[in-house]
Design an enzyme around this catalytic site. Sequence first.
Site, PDB file in Angstrom:
ATOM      1  N   HIS A 231    -137.981 -10.422 -22.906  1.00 47.52           N
ATOM      2  CA  HIS A 231    -139.253 -10.851 -23.481  1.00 47.52           C
ATOM      3  C   HIS A 231    -139.256 -10.629 -24.995  1.00 47.52           C
ATOM      4  CE1 HIS A 231    -143.353 -11.867 -23.891  1.00 47.52           C
ATOM      5  NE2 HIS A 231    -143.949 -10.914 -23.206  1.00 47.52           N
ATOM      6  N   HIS A 270    -136.350 -22.561 -22.838  1.00 46.90           N
ATOM      7  CA  HIS A 270    -137.679 -21.973 -22.639  1.00 46.90           C
ATOM      8  C   HIS A 270    -138.178 -22.332 -21.248  1.00 46.90           C
ATOM      9  CE1 HIS A 270    -141.830 -20.801 -23.419  1.00 46.90           C
ATOM     10  NE2 HIS A 270    -141.326 -20.093 -24.405  1.00 46.90           N
ATOM     11  N   ASP A 328    -137.581 -17.714 -31.221  1.00 42.91           N
ATOM     12  CA  ASP A 328    -136.728 -16.598 -31.646  1.00 42.91           C
ATOM     13  C   ASP A 328    -135.485 -17.034 -32.398  1.00 42.91           C
ATOM     14  OD1 ASP A 328    -138.290 -14.469 -30.505  1.00 42.91           O
ATOM     15  OD2 ASP A 328    -137.744 -15.292 -28.567  1.00 42.91           O
TER      16      ASP A 328
HETATM   17  N1  COA Z   1    -127.837 -21.149 -23.391  1.00 41.39           N
HETATM   18  C1  COA Z   1    -127.046 -21.704 -22.477  1.00 41.39           C
HETATM   19  N2  COA Z   1    -127.503 -22.259 -21.336  1.00 41.39           N
HETATM   20  C2  COA Z   1    -128.831 -22.252 -21.149  1.00 41.39           C
HETATM   21  C3  COA Z   1    -129.718 -21.688 -22.073  1.00 41.39           C
HETATM   22  C4  COA Z   1    -129.182 -21.126 -23.229  1.00 41.39           C
HETATM   23  N3  COA Z   1    -129.966 -20.556 -24.144  1.00 41.39           N
HETATM   24  N4  COA Z   1    -130.975 -21.811 -21.615  1.00 41.39           N
HETATM   25  C5  COA Z   1    -130.877 -22.415 -20.432  1.00 41.39           C
HETATM   26  N5  COA Z   1    -129.581 -22.686 -20.152  1.00 41.39           N
HETATM   27  C6  COA Z   1    -129.082 -23.334 -18.966  1.00 41.39           C
HETATM   28  C7  COA Z   1    -129.049 -22.368 -17.780  1.00 41.39           C
HETATM   29  O1  COA Z   1    -127.827 -21.672 -17.722  1.00 41.39           O
HETATM   30  C8  COA Z   1    -129.254 -23.300 -16.609  1.00 41.39           C
HETATM   31  O2  COA Z   1    -128.040 -23.930 -16.334  1.00 41.39           O
HETATM   32  P1  COA Z   1    -127.662 -24.417 -14.852  1.00 41.39           P
HETATM   33  O3  COA Z   1    -128.671 -25.462 -14.508  1.00 41.39           O
HETATM   34  O4  COA Z   1    -126.285 -24.916 -14.984  1.00 41.39           O
HETATM   35  O5  COA Z   1    -127.804 -23.184 -14.007  1.00 41.39           O
HETATM   36  C9  COA Z   1    -130.215 -24.353 -17.162  1.00 41.39           C
HETATM   37  O6  COA Z   1    -129.996 -24.345 -18.588  1.00 41.39           O
HETATM   38  C10 COA Z   1    -131.671 -24.022 -16.854  1.00 41.39           C
HETATM   39  O7  COA Z   1    -131.863 -22.722 -17.298  1.00 41.39           O
HETATM   40  P2  COA Z   1    -132.889 -21.681 -16.709  1.00 41.39           P
HETATM   41  O8  COA Z   1    -132.423 -20.322 -17.018  1.00 41.39           O
HETATM   42  O9  COA Z   1    -133.260 -22.011 -15.304  1.00 41.39           O
HETATM   43  O10 COA Z   1    -134.108 -22.035 -17.588  1.00 41.39           O
HETATM   44  P3  COA Z   1    -135.401 -21.263 -17.606  1.00 41.39           P
HETATM   45  O11 COA Z   1    -136.339 -22.276 -18.077  1.00 41.39           O
HETATM   46  O12 COA Z   1    -135.746 -20.574 -16.380  1.00 41.39           O
HETATM   47  O13 COA Z   1    -135.064 -20.087 -18.649  1.00 41.39           O
HETATM   48  C11 COA Z   1    -134.817 -18.911 -20.624  1.00 41.39           C
HETATM   49  C12 COA Z   1    -135.520 -20.052 -19.899  1.00 41.39           C
HETATM   50  C13 COA Z   1    -135.617 -18.608 -21.880  1.00 41.39           C
HETATM   51  C14 COA Z   1    -134.755 -17.652 -19.740  1.00 41.39           C
HETATM   52  C15 COA Z   1    -133.391 -19.336 -20.971  1.00 41.39           C
HETATM   53  O14 COA Z   1    -133.439 -20.550 -21.662  1.00 41.39           O
HETATM   54  C16 COA Z   1    -132.673 -18.278 -21.787  1.00 41.39           C
HETATM   55  O15 COA Z   1    -132.142 -17.323 -21.242  1.00 41.39           O
HETATM   56  N6  COA Z   1    -132.607 -18.456 -23.138  1.00 41.39           N
HETATM   57  C17 COA Z   1    -131.942 -17.519 -24.014  1.00 41.39           C
HETATM   58  C18 COA Z   1    -132.831 -16.290 -24.278  1.00 41.39           C
HETATM   59  C19 COA Z   1    -134.014 -16.594 -25.173  1.00 41.39           C
HETATM   60  O16 COA Z   1    -133.896 -17.262 -26.176  1.00 41.39           O
HETATM   61  N7  COA Z   1    -135.163 -16.050 -24.792  1.00 41.39           N
HETATM   62  C20 COA Z   1    -136.391 -16.219 -25.552  1.00 41.39           C
HETATM   63  C21 COA Z   1    -137.339 -17.117 -24.858  1.00 41.39           C
HETATM   64  S1  COA Z   1    -138.763 -17.446 -25.870  1.00 41.39           S
END
Ligand code: COA
Length: 392
Positions: A231, A270, A328
Site C-alpha cells: 500500500h 492498478h 507512485d
Molecule cells: N509489472 C509487471 N506485470 C504487471 C504489473 C507490473 N507492475 N502490474 C500488473 N502486471 C501483470 C500481472 O503480473 C498480471 O499478469 P498475468 O495476467 O500474466 O498474471 C496482470 O498484469 C494483471 O495483474 P494483477 O496483479 O492481477 O493486477 P491487479 O490489478 O490486481 O494489481 C497491482 C494491481 C497494483 C497490485 C499491480 O499492478 C502491481 O503489483 N503493481 C506494482 C506495485 C505498485 O506500483 N503498487 C502501487 C499501486 S498504486
Amino acid sequence: MSKGEDQGRNSGSAVRRGMDDLVVDTTAISWVDGEGGNLYYRGISIGELAAHASFEETAYLLLCGTLPTASQLEAFTWKLRALAFTPEKVLRILQELPRTTQPLAALQTALAALSCVDPGERYSKEESLLEKAMRIVAQTPVLLGAAYRHHRGVPIVAPRNDLNHAENFMYMLTGRIPSKRQARVMELALILQMDHGFNSSTFTARAVASTLTNMYAATSAAVGALSGPLHGGASEAVVDMLEEAESSGDVEAYTIGLLASGGKIMGMGHRVYRNIDPRARIFENMLHDISTEEEEEADDDLKALKRIESVATKYFADRGKPIFVNVDFWSGAVYRKLGIQKILYPAIFAAARIAGWTAHILELRQDNRLYRPKSKYIGDLDVPYVPLEERT
Ligand code: COA
C-alpha cells in the site's frame, strides 16, 4: 463433518477474496474513474484541484463537503494552526521509541497515545467530531516531523504560525523553511494523495470507526494498513528499482530483463485504473517544473524513468494487456529531487491521506452501520475435545 463440506451456512455467498469489485458502502467524498482515468474529490477533478487549490482548501472540501468561502477558509486555516499544538506527553513517547523506528510505526503509536491524553475521547461526542478530525489532520505532520527528527537524532522543531500546512510540514522535517516552489510541490503531493475511494487504509479507517470507537483508534489502525509494502511502500520501491536500473548501466536491458523474468515494474498497474492514473501525469509534470531546462537535460532519473515507462508500456501493449504508470511511478523521483529521504515517502502519503481518513469517519458517522462481513468456513466441525493428557 469433513473439511470443505457446505452445511448450508454459506450457501449463496460467493467468496470475493481481497473484496475485489465488492461494493460495501456509499461515499460522496471521492470517485476513482478507472475507465476514464480520472479522480474526483467531491465531484471536482483532481486536475482542477492540483491547478488551483491549496492543502487547506482541499482538506476543507473533503471534511466539510464544499469548497470554502474566503472567510471560511481563513477560519479553517487558523483553526488548523491552533489545533497543531501537540501534547508534550505524546512527543515524549515518540522520543522513547528506538531511533530505527519507521515514521509510520511512530505515527501509529502517537495517534493511539493521543486518545489517552484527550479526555472524553474514549467515545467520541458527535458535536466535536469535525474539530477532532481537524486536530488529527493538524497534528499528523507535527508527529511525523518529531518522529523523523528523533530518527535523525536532532531536536524536534515546533510548527510556526506564519507558515502554511505544507511549508510547516517541510520545516518540521528539515528544520529549514522551504522555498515557495518546494513548498508548492509538497502541497501538490499532499493534495494528490488525500483520498482515493475505498483503498485498504481508508476501508480500515471506516471498518474500525464503524464500531463507534474514537477517531484516534480508527486513524491509528489506518496508518497500520498504510504501512504495508503493498500500500504505502510503492514509491520507495520505485526508487529502489530506479537505482538498480541506473547502476546496471543499461536501463532498457534492465527493464526487459525484469519483465522477461516475471518481475514487477514498480509504479505500474492498478487495481482500479484501466487507463493512466491522472495523478501520475501531474507528478511527472511536477518533475519537469522543478527542473530547469539544463537540469532536465542532465537528469538521469528523469531519463531512466521515461525509458522504463516506454519500454514497459510497449511490452504490455504488445501482449494485449495495457498497463500504465500509477501515482507512485513519478512521486519518488519528485521527492528525491526535493532532497527528501526514502524513509519519508510513506510519511508524506500518511500526511496527505489523514484528511481522507478523517473525512470518511465523519461521513460514516452521519449514518453509521457496523462493518461486519461474513467468511466462508472451511474448517472441520464437531471435532472431539481430547483431554490434555491424551494428546500426542
Ligand atoms: N509489472 C509487471 N506485470 C504487471 C504489473 C507490473 N507492475 N502490474 C500488473 N502486471 C501483470 C500481472 O503480473 C498480471 O499478469 P498475468 O495476467 O500474466 O498474471 C496482470 O498484469 C494483471 O495483474 P494483477 O496483479 O492481477 O493486477 P491487479 O490489478 O490486481 O494489481 C497491482 C494491481 C497494483 C497490485 C499491480 O499492478 C502491481 O503489483 N503493481 C506494482 C506495485 C505498485 O506500483 N503498487 C502501487 C499501486 S498504486
